[in-house]
Write a protein that holds these residues in place. Sequence first.
Motif, PDB file in Angstrom:
ATOM      1  N   PRO A  55       0.821  -1.211   0.000  1.00 23.20           N
ATOM      2  CA  PRO A  55       0.000   0.000   0.000  1.00 23.20           C
ATOM      3  C   PRO A  55       0.854   1.259   0.000  1.00 23.20           C
ATOM      4  N   LYS A  56       0.315   2.296  -0.607  1.00 26.22           N
ATOM      5  CA  LYS A  56       1.022   3.576  -0.640  1.00 26.22           C
ATOM      6  C   LYS A  56       1.044   4.171   0.765  1.00 26.22           C
ATOM      7  N   PRO A  57       2.163   4.765   1.166  1.00 25.34           N
ATOM      8  CA  PRO A  57       2.249   5.343   2.511  1.00 25.34           C
ATOM      9  C   PRO A  57       1.443   6.644   2.617  1.00 25.34           C
ATOM     10  N   GLU A  58       0.880   6.871   3.794  1.00 25.19           N
ATOM     11  CA  GLU A  58       0.206   8.100   4.197  1.00 25.19           C
ATOM     12  C   GLU A  58      -1.057   8.445   3.407  1.00 25.19           C
ATOM     13  N   ILE A  59      -1.719   7.468   2.775  1.00 23.63           N
ATOM     14  CA  ILE A  59      -3.003   7.761   2.143  1.00 23.63           C
ATOM     15  C   ILE A  59      -4.130   6.969   2.800  1.00 23.63           C
ATOM     16  N   HIS A  60      -3.806   6.018   3.648  1.00 24.28           N
ATOM     17  CA  HIS A  60      -4.806   5.188   4.298  1.00 24.28           C
ATOM     18  C   HIS A  60      -5.092   5.714   5.709  1.00 24.28           C
ATOM     19  N   PRO A  61      -6.344   5.596   6.158  1.00 25.25           N
ATOM     20  CA  PRO A  61      -6.663   6.045   7.526  1.00 25.25           C
ATOM     21  C   PRO A  61      -6.024   5.124   8.558  1.00 25.25           C
ATOM     22  N   THR A  62      -5.905   5.633   9.762  1.00 29.22           N
ATOM     23  CA  THR A  62      -5.353   4.843  10.864  1.00 29.22           C
ATOM     24  C   THR A  62      -6.317   3.717  11.199  1.00 29.22           C
ATOM     25  N   TRP A  63      -5.812   2.505  11.349  1.00 34.04           N
ATOM     26  CA  TRP A  63      -6.635   1.331  11.660  1.00 34.04           C
ATOM     27  C   TRP A  63      -6.512   1.016  13.141  1.00 34.04           C
ATOM     28  N   TYR A  64      -7.666   0.923  13.815  1.00 35.04           N
ATOM     29  CA  TYR A  64      -7.711   0.576  15.232  1.00 35.04           C
ATOM     30  C   TYR A  64      -8.261  -0.854  15.339  1.00 35.04           C
ATOM     31  N   PRO A  65      -7.407  -1.833  15.590  1.00 31.30           N
ATOM     32  CA  PRO A  65      -7.872  -3.229  15.621  1.00 31.30           C
ATOM     33  C   PRO A  65      -8.772  -3.544  16.824  1.00 31.30           C
ATOM     34  N   ASP A  66      -8.683  -2.750  17.876  1.00 31.75           N
ATOM     35  CA  ASP A  66      -9.505  -2.980  19.065  1.00 31.75           C
ATOM     36  C   ASP A  66     -10.390  -1.771  19.358  1.00 31.75           C
ATOM     37  N   ALA A  67     -11.143  -1.323  18.364  1.00 32.52           N
ATOM     38  CA  ALA A  67     -12.046  -0.194  18.552  1.00 32.52           C
ATOM     39  C   ALA A  67     -13.203  -0.619  19.448  1.00 32.52           C
ATOM     40  N   LYS A  68     -13.606   0.253  20.353  1.00 35.32           N
ATOM     41  CA  LYS A  68     -14.674  -0.054  21.310  1.00 35.32           C
ATOM     42  C   LYS A  68     -16.023   0.373  20.736  1.00 35.32           C
ATOM     43  N   VAL A  69     -17.006  -0.511  20.813  1.00 33.28           N
ATOM     44  CA  VAL A  69     -18.379  -0.186  20.434  1.00 33.28           C
ATOM     45  C   VAL A  69     -19.122   0.103  21.732  1.00 33.28           C
ATOM     46  N   ILE A  70     -19.678   1.313  21.850  1.00 31.87           N
ATOM     47  CA  ILE A  70     -20.289   1.773  23.093  1.00 31.87           C
ATOM     48  C   ILE A  70     -21.781   2.017  22.870  1.00 31.87           C
ATOM     49  N   CYS A  71     -22.607   1.426  23.748  1.00 29.36           N
ATOM     50  CA  CYS A  71     -24.048   1.626  23.716  1.00 29.36           C
ATOM     51  C   CYS A  71     -24.501   1.998  25.125  1.00 29.36           C
ATOM     52  N   ASN A  72     -25.166   3.132  25.263  1.00 38.58           N
ATOM     53  CA  ASN A  72     -25.642   3.633  26.560  1.00 38.58           C
ATOM     54  C   ASN A  72     -24.514   3.773  27.579  1.00 38.58           C
ATOM     55  N   GLY A  73     -23.360   4.230  27.130  1.00 43.53           N
ATOM     56  CA  GLY A  73     -22.236   4.460  28.023  1.00 43.53           C
ATOM     57  C   GLY A  73     -21.515   3.203  28.472  1.00 43.53           C
ATOM     58  N   GLU A  74     -21.803   2.089  27.862  1.00 41.77           N
ATOM     59  CA  GLU A  74     -21.224   0.808  28.254  1.00 41.77           C
ATOM     60  C   GLU A  74     -20.556   0.161  27.043  1.00 41.77           C
ATOM     61  N   VAL A  75     -19.341  -0.343  27.206  1.00 37.53           N
ATOM     62  CA  VAL A  75     -18.650  -1.027  26.121  1.00 37.53           C
ATOM     63  C   VAL A  75     -19.319  -2.384  25.910  1.00 37.53           C
ATOM     64  N   VAL A  76     -19.837  -2.605  24.704  1.00 35.99           N
ATOM     65  CA  VAL A  76     -20.556  -3.850  24.437  1.00 35.99           C
ATOM     66  C   VAL A  76     -19.729  -4.843  23.629  1.00 35.99           C
ATOM     67  N   MET A  77     -18.746  -4.357  22.872  1.00 34.35           N
ATOM     68  CA  MET A  77     -17.884  -5.250  22.103  1.00 34.35           C
ATOM     69  C   MET A  77     -16.704  -4.466  21.549  1.00 34.35           C
ATOM     70  N   THR A  78     -15.760  -5.173  20.987  1.00 32.99           N
ATOM     71  CA  THR A  78     -14.646  -4.530  20.301  1.00 32.99           C
ATOM     72  C   THR A  78     -14.585  -5.092  18.892  1.00 32.99           C
ATOM     73  N   THR A  79     -14.117  -4.245  17.983  1.00 25.23           N
ATOM     74  CA  THR A  79     -14.013  -4.638  16.581  1.00 25.23           C
ATOM     75  C   THR A  79     -12.932  -3.799  15.919  1.00 25.23           C
ATOM     76  N   GLY A  80     -12.597  -4.086  14.702  1.00 31.73           N
ATOM     77  CA  GLY A  80     -11.639  -3.291  13.959  1.00 31.73           C
ATOM     78  C   GLY A  80     -12.347  -2.148  13.252  1.00 31.73           C
ATOM     79  N   SER A  81     -11.763  -0.954  13.290  1.00 32.44           N
ATOM     80  CA  SER A  81     -12.401   0.207  12.678  1.00 32.44           C
ATOM     81  C   SER A  81     -11.377   1.305  12.426  1.00 32.44           C
ATOM     82  N   THR A  82     -11.797   2.293  11.660  1.00 32.07           N
ATOM     83  CA  THR A  82     -10.950   3.469  11.457  1.00 32.07           C
ATOM     84  C   THR A  82     -11.215   4.528  12.515  1.00 32.07           C
ATOM     85  N   GLN A  83     -12.161   4.271  13.422  1.00 36.91           N
ATOM     86  CA  GLN A  83     -12.458   5.152  14.548  1.00 36.91           C
ATOM     87  C   GLN A  83     -12.104   4.420  15.843  1.00 36.91           C
ATOM     88  N   PRO A  84     -11.531   5.090  16.836  1.00 31.81           N
ATOM     89  CA  PRO A  84     -11.172   4.396  18.081  1.00 31.81           C
ATOM     90  C   PRO A  84     -12.389   4.006  18.916  1.00 31.81           C
TER      91      PRO A  84
END
Length: 77
Positions: free
Chosen positions: A2-31
Amino acid sequence: MPKPEIHPTWYPDAKVICNGEVVMTTGSTQPEIHVDVWSGNHPFFTGTQKILDTEGRVDRFMRKYGMGGKKKDDADS
């Protein structure tokens, strides 16, 4: 490669939050991902789903397609 510096940062352990509670983790471009509904609190998955009969639509459907009311044998007699 892949070309350097054109891809977004990948967060392999991104937290999914529902009602202020962490319900799962997944990979995402958002932390952190904030959601309102997930499978743990959705009525379909929890078994608390209700069929709403607005203006008798379910009853009308049942009568129209012969799924409720009188049997055909009773109507012929």
